[in-house]
Design a protein around this motif. Structure first.
Motif, short mmCIF file in Angstrom:
data_model
loop_
_atom_site.label_atom_id
_atom_site.label_comp_id
_atom_site.label_asym_id
_atom_site.label_seq_id
_atom_site.Cartn_x
_atom_site.Cartn_y
_atom_site.Cartn_z
N ALA A 1 47.46 42.75 45.05
CA ALA A 1 47.00 42.02 43.86
C ALA A 1 45.49 42.18 43.69
O ALA A 1 45.00 42.44 42.57
CB ALA A 1 47.38 40.55 43.98
N VAL A 2 44.76 42.05 44.77
CA VAL A 2 43.30 42.23 44.70
C VAL A 2 42.96 43.66 44.27
O VAL A 2 42.11 43.89 43.41
CB VAL A 2 42.66 41.88 46.07
CG1 VAL A 2 41.20 42.27 46.08
CG2 VAL A 2 42.82 40.39 46.35
N TYR B 1 35.10 47.77 47.15
CA TYR B 1 34.91 46.38 46.68
C TYR B 1 35.94 45.42 47.28
O TYR B 1 35.82 44.22 47.12
CB TYR B 1 35.00 46.32 45.16
CG TYR B 1 34.19 47.39 44.45
CD1 TYR B 1 32.80 47.32 44.42
CD2 TYR B 1 34.82 48.44 43.83
CE1 TYR B 1 32.06 48.30 43.78
CE2 TYR B 1 34.09 49.42 43.18
CZ TYR B 1 32.70 49.35 43.16
OH TYR B 1 31.97 50.31 42.54
N ARG B 2 36.97 45.97 47.93
CA ARG B 2 38.10 45.13 48.32
C ARG B 2 37.67 44.00 49.25
O ARG B 2 38.04 42.83 49.02
CB ARG B 2 39.17 45.98 49.00
CG ARG B 2 40.40 45.18 49.41
CD ARG B 2 41.34 46.00 50.29
NE ARG B 2 41.83 47.19 49.63
CZ ARG B 2 41.66 48.42 50.10
NH1 ARG B 2 41.00 48.61 51.23
NH2 ARG B 2 42.14 49.45 49.44
N PHE C 1 35.80 33.27 39.68
CA PHE C 1 34.59 33.67 40.41
C PHE C 1 34.70 35.13 40.90
O PHE C 1 33.76 35.92 40.76
CB PHE C 1 34.38 32.73 41.61
CG PHE C 1 32.99 32.78 42.18
CD1 PHE C 1 32.01 31.87 41.79
CD2 PHE C 1 32.64 33.74 43.12
CE1 PHE C 1 30.73 31.93 42.31
CE2 PHE C 1 31.37 33.81 43.64
CZ PHE C 1 30.40 32.89 43.24
N ALA C 2 35.88 35.47 41.44
CA ALA C 2 36.06 36.84 41.96
C ALA C 2 36.03 37.87 40.84
O ALA C 2 35.39 38.93 40.95
CB ALA C 2 37.38 36.92 42.74
N GLY D 1 37.78 40.40 47.67
CA GLY D 1 38.94 39.72 48.24
C GLY D 1 38.54 38.56 49.12
O GLY D 1 39.17 37.48 49.08
N THR D 2 37.47 38.72 49.90
CA THR D 2 37.04 37.64 50.76
C THR D 2 36.47 36.48 49.94
O THR D 2 36.70 35.31 50.25
CB THR D 2 35.99 38.15 51.76
OG1 THR D 2 36.55 39.22 52.51
CG2 THR D 2 35.56 37.05 52.71
N LEU D 3 35.74 36.81 48.87
CA LEU D 3 35.25 35.75 47.99
C LEU D 3 36.42 34.93 47.46
O LEU D 3 36.40 33.70 47.50
CB LEU D 3 34.47 36.36 46.82
CG LEU D 3 33.01 36.75 47.06
CD1 LEU D 3 32.41 37.29 45.76
CD2 LEU D 3 32.20 35.56 47.55
#
Lengths: 255, 231
Positions: B56-57, B72-73, B200-201, B77-79
């Motif tokens: 999904a990310v 960028y993952r 936000f992401a 993704g962590t954000l």
């Protein structure tokens, strides 16, 4: 509401550390696992496509081989039918020729057998007729028979032309009778012949039992057949040639 | 909302938000380590859920950037994951979500601001990144620079305001009404937390992509180069 810079720094560092840790232990390994599975699936799909292509090629080859076999079978069947038809026609022609040959041979054999049988029957009939004639002649009155044959001899001479009758006097005539003639009978014969010819002739008398009955005249150039044997010979000739005209009336035959 | 430090590490105050963040970090990292040890070609339900999250990310990043999601993952993704867990930590009684304090959204916005610079310089170089501020013309340089600050500030305020307001509402309603009354609001807070994490992401990804695209020379569709023709 306060704003603590130490907390701001801690949180920034915490998130950066979390990004690094999760990149190391979560995002990269999981993404690598997904990529590996996708690669394996792609490889399997490629292998499946290759196997499918191979199978389709093999199937096409089998179909082509099957079609070739069917065509070859049809060609062989057509050739066999053609050969069988030719052989059948040959056998039929040979059998027909043999049958016709056998038929002709049988027909010829049958004709030959019939002709042989007919000739044998005719010969038997002739022998029977001679036997019957001889026995009948033995029972008839010899004088009357001689008189009848003498009459027919005179008729035969009278039927000749004047030139032929004149030519008969140039040479001696031989009178052959079935039975020996005494002098009286010879005089009777001489008077009758001389009267029929019309001028005197020289006669000599002979006897031949083969004549059965009757009197015949013979010279070097003339023969007058007037006997029962001559009549039977004419009948025999007429039987041998059924289409020819028959003369069985007992008239003398001059030659 | 005033918060006192839980303890002092010398002169440094350790606030509850930091401790909660550490707890979230520990949970996420331990879970990631455990999951990594159990990664197989035949995924379990947990692995399938993790792969679903990663895909999904990746899909969102690919939709926004049109580029491979690999660079960028981890950051995006962590954000998303951290903000989501932090927002949902409000459901644990006695726990104030870190995103309900100003320091955490500010730190996240600051990291996004730094990542925009990092990825912009990485994509187009320092010159290319700086030239991006002069688009569409140099007159826009002050406004573009101001925009790069204000949009980070807006992200910070948006996240902080939404989460803080939700915590306040639940606290006020819980203090005024019975025990079960705030539950619908808590469910709504779950949705709000997820939406805010997603926003936000995605906004971070949009801003990073904008910086990368501005710093990278764009092909001229009317006068293509041989390289552009091949592509």
């Amino acid at each position: 509401m306060s704003f603590d810079l130490w907390t701001l720094g801690f949180q920034a560092v915490n998130v950066l550390v979390l990004v690094w840790l999760l990149q190391r232990y979560f995002w990269t390994p999981v993404a690598a696992t997904i990529a590996a599975r996708q690669s394996a699936a792609a490889t399997l799909l490629e292998e499946a496509k290759a196997r499918k292509a191979t199978a389709e090629a093999a199937l096409a080859e089998v179909d082509a081989t099957r079609a070739a076999m069917a065509a070859e079978r049809d060609a062989l069947l057509a050739t066999a039918r053609k050969d069988a038809q030719a052989a059948r026609e040959t056998v039929l022609a040979t059998a027909q020729a043999e049958a016709e040959a056998l038929h002709d041979t049988a027909k010829a054999a049958r004709v030959r057998a019939a002709e042989t049988l007919k000739a044998s029957a005719i010969e038997d009939a002739q022998g029977l007729a001679l036997t019957i004639a001889g026995r009948l002649m033995a029972r008839l009155d010899g004088a009357a028979t001689d008189a009848a044959f003498l009459g027919w001899l005179v008729e035969g001479l009278s039927a000749l032309s004047e030139a032929d009758r004149k030519a008969l006097g140039d040479a001696a005539l031989k009178v052959i009778s079935a039975t020996p003639q005494d002098s009286a009978a010879q005089d009777t014969l001489a008077q009758a012949i001389t009267a029929a010819i019309g001028h005197p002739v020289t006669l000599c008398f002979r006897a031949s039992p083969d004549l059965i009955a009757g009197h015949e005249l013979h010279s070097p150039h003339f023969t007058l057949l007037n006997s029962w044997a001559a009549d039977l010979a004419r009948i025999k000739a007429a039987l041998a040639l059924p289409d020819a005209s028959q003369d069985t009336n007992g008239q003398p035959d001059a030659a | 909302m005033l918060s006192a430090p839980l303890f002092m590490a010398g002169p440094v105050p350790i606030m509850p938000a930091v401790v909660v963040t550490w707890a979230i970090m520990v949970v996420l990292v331990i879970g990631a380590i455990l999951l990594k040890r159990r990664l197989t070609a035949m995924p379990s339900k947990t692995q399938a859920a993790a792969e679903l999250l990663v895909e999904a990310v990746d899909g969102q990043i690919r939709d926004v950037t049109g580029a491979p999601p690999g660079p960028y993952r981890a950051f995006i993704g962590t954000l998303f994951l951290f903000i989501l867990i932090a927002n949902w930590s409000s459901l644990i009684p006695g726990v104030t979500p870190p995103t309900a304090t100003m320091e955490t959204p500010a730190a996240l916005a600051g990291l996004v601001f730094g990542s925009i610079i990092f990825f912009g310089v990485k994509g187009g170089g320092v010159g290319g990144f700086l030239r991006g501020f002069a688009l569409p013309n140099p007159v826009m340089i002050p406004l573009n620079m101001l925009e790069s600050i204000t949009r980070g500030f807006s992200m910070f305020v948006r996240l902080f305001g939404n989460v803080m307001s939700g915590v306040f509402v639940i606290a006020i309603v819980g203090s005024l009404a019975a025990l079960l009354v705030p539950i619908p609001l808590m469910v709504l807070e779950l949705l709000t937390g997820a939406v805010q994490a997603y926003i936000f992401a995605i906004l971070s990804m949009v801003f990073i992509t904008s910086a990368v695209e501005k710093g990278t020379p764009q092909p001229d569709p009317e006068n293509p180069t041989p390289e552009n023709k091949e592509s």
